[in-house]
Design an enzyme around this catalytic site. Structure first.
Site, PDB file in Angstrom:
ATOM      1  N   ASP A 198      40.149  60.646  23.938  1.00 27.29           N
ATOM      2  CA  ASP A 198      41.054  59.934  24.764  1.00 27.29           C
ATOM      3  C   ASP A 198      41.840  61.718  25.267  1.00 27.29           C
ATOM      4  O   ASP A 198      41.489  62.848  24.974  1.00 27.29           O
ATOM      5  CB  ASP A 198      42.397  59.154  24.318  1.00 27.29           C
ATOM      6  CG  ASP A 198      43.285  58.620  25.074  1.00 27.29           C
ATOM      7  OD1 ASP A 198      43.607  58.938  26.143  1.00 27.29           O
ATOM      8  OD2 ASP A 198      42.958  56.967  24.858  1.00 27.29           O
ATOM      9  N   HIS A 271      42.467  58.579  30.867  1.00 25.23           N
ATOM     10  CA  HIS A 271      43.035  58.803  29.537  1.00 25.23           C
ATOM     11  C   HIS A 271      41.273  60.049  29.327  1.00 25.23           C
ATOM     12  O   HIS A 271      40.972  60.338  28.403  1.00 25.23           O
ATOM     13  CB  HIS A 271      42.835  57.543  28.437  1.00 25.23           C
ATOM     14  CG  HIS A 271      44.314  57.452  28.832  1.00 25.23           C
ATOM     15  ND1 HIS A 271      45.108  57.389  27.700  1.00 25.23           N
ATOM     16  CD2 HIS A 271      44.120  55.860  28.557  1.00 25.23           C
ATOM     17  CE1 HIS A 271      46.045  56.833  27.788  1.00 25.23           C
ATOM     18  NE2 HIS A 271      45.357  55.420  27.999  1.00 25.23           N
ATOM     19  N   ASP A 333      42.878  51.625  30.895  1.00 27.68           N
ATOM     20  CA  ASP A 333      44.477  51.339  30.808  1.00 27.68           C
ATOM     21  C   ASP A 333      45.066  52.485  31.993  1.00 27.68           C
ATOM     22  O   ASP A 333      44.323  53.636  31.301  1.00 27.68           O
ATOM     23  CB  ASP A 333      44.534  50.982  29.402  1.00 27.68           C
ATOM     24  CG  ASP A 333      43.814  52.043  28.723  1.00 27.68           C
ATOM     25  OD1 ASP A 333      43.197  52.661  28.666  1.00 27.68           O
ATOM     26  OD2 ASP A 333      44.793  52.706  27.401  1.00 27.68           O
ATOM     27  N   GLU A 334      46.532  52.293  31.732  1.00 27.50           N
ATOM     28  CA  GLU A 334      47.038  53.306  32.073  1.00 27.50           C
ATOM     29  C   GLU A 334      46.393  54.363  33.197  1.00 27.50           C
ATOM     30  O   GLU A 334      46.748  55.590  32.765  1.00 27.50           O
ATOM     31  CB  GLU A 334      47.771  53.696  30.957  1.00 27.50           C
ATOM     32  CG  GLU A 334      48.077  52.347  29.638  1.00 27.50           C
ATOM     33  CD  GLU A 334      48.966  53.434  28.498  1.00 27.50           C
ATOM     34  OE1 GLU A 334      49.749  53.192  28.227  1.00 27.50           O
ATOM     35  OE2 GLU A 334      48.266  53.929  27.706  1.00 27.50           O
ATOM     36  N   PHE A 426      49.088  47.308  15.541  1.00 26.58           N
ATOM     37  CA  PHE A 426      49.720  47.988  14.099  1.00 26.58           C
ATOM     38  C   PHE A 426      50.396  49.688  14.385  1.00 26.58           C
ATOM     39  O   PHE A 426      50.671  49.666  12.998  1.00 26.58           O
ATOM     40  CB  PHE A 426      48.404  47.880  13.041  1.00 26.58           C
ATOM     41  CG  PHE A 426      48.115  46.538  12.196  1.00 26.58           C
ATOM     42  CD1 PHE A 426      48.615  45.453  13.075  1.00 26.58           C
ATOM     43  CD2 PHE A 426      46.763  46.478  11.829  1.00 26.58           C
ATOM     44  CE1 PHE A 426      47.735  43.884  12.972  1.00 26.58           C
ATOM     45  CE2 PHE A 426      46.544  45.092  11.235  1.00 26.58           C
ATOM     46  CZ  PHE A 426      47.298  44.276  12.397  1.00 26.58           C
TER      47      PHE A 426
HETATM   48  C1  ACM Z   1      46.707  50.715  25.175  1.00 23.87           C
HETATM   49  O1  ACM Z   1      47.328  50.514  24.485  1.00 23.87           O
HETATM   50  N1  ACM Z   1      46.671  51.437  26.030  1.00 23.87           N
HETATM   51  C2  ACM Z   1      45.300  49.948  25.425  1.00 23.87           C
END
Ligand code: ACM
Length: 537
Positions: A198, A271, A333-334, A426
């Site tokens: 990441d 990321h 993602d993102e 979590f």
């Molecule tokens: C995520 O929580 N960005 C997959």
């Protein structure tokens, strides 16, 4: 006398369960088995026990059980391979019969006063039977084995029973990764989703690209306090770490022995700040980029040059060599698109390829990587944003921004893993107590995890078949140590395991709480730093 007291205690605890041929919602096994029939008496051992396995059963399974028994107390275990031998004394028999009329992960567990019999048609089924037995004898008093007589027939609801762990935001040592895998095994989970890279750190050795770990595995300092605190404070301490390929092989083998598939995640196209810090030619700007030192979403994104695709393919070739999983997680993602929008070279490539917008470009990006992995016999899984740019139906989708992504994906014929933030994250707070340790935000108490039903009502019976399973996610921005991970995971992981395994009509929260209290002994014996809210402490 002792036996009588114990049997009476069990009767008291499980009133109404004895000799019933219906599934019951009371047994100190987590996840709750599909079918339990109690009978009178108990299997009791003080000193010696024979562990006998038939010729089809791998010695590894017998050794697991032997180790669990030894860990439990002073009982001497003799192990033998031939079930036809005349057996004197109490015994546990392991029977693998591939022709048995059982589901692939199903097991039978029969406990009588003289013997314990575990049968499965696969090694995984037997392993799960061993875990149930282990949970039962963990509750035996005084380090002896006193296990009530019963018969269990059991199998899982979902084929993907996952837990995730982010080791980029905070690196977790090899020993803890193995411990984490042990937790999953104890709860009959079968997928470990390992978030290896990441913005804040690249954590896996890639032989062709040494700078990924020489540079990308270390950040100059880390945010102190919460992301939203103003002004931001930093600790000034270099932080990092990574897994060598030898570590990875060792961990993959460790997981495999416990019937757990590791699904590695290599994030694209966003990321990716740690990778771009290592090899700036992968990025879209001329900035001097370093590994990100604070949380939130980074603007850095891979460019779309051929060399970048070659880099990613080379990285994934090494990943595929290390991880035998059918699915490789490619993130998705993102991914902020501002740098793509601002880059003359990205825009010119889009025009040449007739790509209308950046969302479509993400679809193109992921599609290329998917094709490469398909040539290697693998499929991709990605976060639900991968649906936005269009993706082949062979891609599986992880629904995290609620359940809508999962519903849309299943309707389009993608396999889906449900992991919506409001039931499966979590890293959220688990109580509203003012002294709760710092977390990212959100609120996810144990009962909210437990109440989650992963099959959305919106899906037809046919579409429901695309829901592979459910997963708990553990993002570690605010978990610096294994102990903090334990605190955020336990006992919510118990609830997750029950969503994954147990038929929903048998789940009952009050009964679940009774059972986690009976299994608290596991947490104590293993020095797990668990959250105590549900244990009246
Ligand atoms: C995520 O929580 N960005 C997959």
């Amino acid at each position: 006398m002792r036996c009588f007291i114990y049997a009476a205690l069990f009767l008291l605890l499980f009133t109404g369960c004895m000799n019933k041929k219906t599934p019951v919602a009371s047994s100190a096994i987590i996840p709750l088995p599909v079918y339990i029939e109690y009978s009178e008496g108990s299997f009791e051992v003080k000193d010696n026990i024979h562990l006998i396995y038939d010729s089809h059963v791998s010695g590894d399974l017998a050794n697991f059980l032997k180790k669990y028994l030894r860990d439990h107390g002073d009982i001497k275990v003799s192990v033998g391979k031939n079930p036809n031998d005349k057996i004197i004394g109490k015994s546990i028999l392991l029977d693998l019969d591939e022709s048995a009329d059982l589901l692939p992960e199903e097991y039978l567990l029969e406990i009588t006063p003289d013997s314990i019999f575990i049968a499965g048609s696969s090694p995984a089924g037997l392993f799960y039977g061993i875990q149930s037995l282990r949970q039962l004898f963990l509750q035996s008093p005084e380090k002896r084995l006193i296990i009530p007589c019963m018969r269990i027939q059991d199998y899982p609801r979902f084929s993907w029973r996952g837990m995730h762990l982010d080791v980029s935001r905070h690196f977790m040592p090899v020993e803890f990764i193995k411990e984490y895998i042990d937790y999953l095994a104890f709860l009959k989970m079968n997928v470990f989703h390992w978030h290896l890279v990441d913005d804040q750190g690249w954590r896996i050795e890639i032989k062709q690209y040494p700078k990924l770990t020489e540079i990308g595995a270390y950040r100059s300092e880390t945010l102190a306090g919460h992301y939203s605190d103003e002004p931001r404070q930093f600790d000034g301490v270099t932080y990092g770490g990574y897994y060598t390929q030898e570590d990875i092989r060792d961990i993959v083998a460790y997981a495999e022995e416990r019937f757990i598939t590791i699904v590695p995640e290599i994030e694209i196209p966003g990321h990716s700040q740690a990778a771009i810090a290592s090899y700036p030619e992968l990025g879209c700007t001329n900035d001097s980029v370093s590994v990100r030192t604070f949380w939130g979403i980074s603007p850095y994104i891979y460019n779309v040059e051929e060399n970048t695709f070659q880099f990613l393919q080379n990285v994934l070739d090494e990943i595929v060599e290390l991880f035998p999983s059918h699915y490789i997680h490619i993130g998705g993602d993102e991914a902020l698109k501002d740098q793509w929008k601002a880059s003359e070279s990205v825009q010119s490539k889009m025009r040449k390829m007739g790509i209308a917008d950046e969302s479509e470009l993400q679809g193109y990006f992921i599609g290329r990587i998917e094709k490469h992995l398909q040539k290697k016999g693998r499929s991709i899984i990605g976060w639900d944003e991968i649906l936005e740019g269009g993706v082949a139906s062979t891609a599986a989708v992880m629904s995290w921004r609620g359940t809508e992504g999962g519903i849309e994906a299943a309707k389009k014929g993608h396999f889906v893993v449900m992991t919506p933030t409001d039931h499966c994250y979590f890293d959220y707070y688990q109580s509203e107590n003012s002294n709760e340790p710092l977390a990212i935000g959100g609120y996810l108490p144990l009962d909210s995890v437990y109440s989650y039903e992963p099959i959305p009502e919106e899906l037809s019976t046919e579409e429901q078949q695309f829901i592979l399973g459910v997963q708990g996610n553990v993002w570690t921005e605010y978990m610096k140590t294994p102990e903090k991970v334990q605190y955020m995971v336990f006992p919510r992981i118990f609830a997750m395991s029950e969503i994954q395994w147990t038929p929903p009509e048998q789940k009952e929260y009050i009964d679940f709480i009774d059972r986690i209290r009976l299994l608290e002994v596991y947490l104590v014996d293993n020095n797990i730093n668990y959250a105590k809210h549900a244990f009246n402490k």
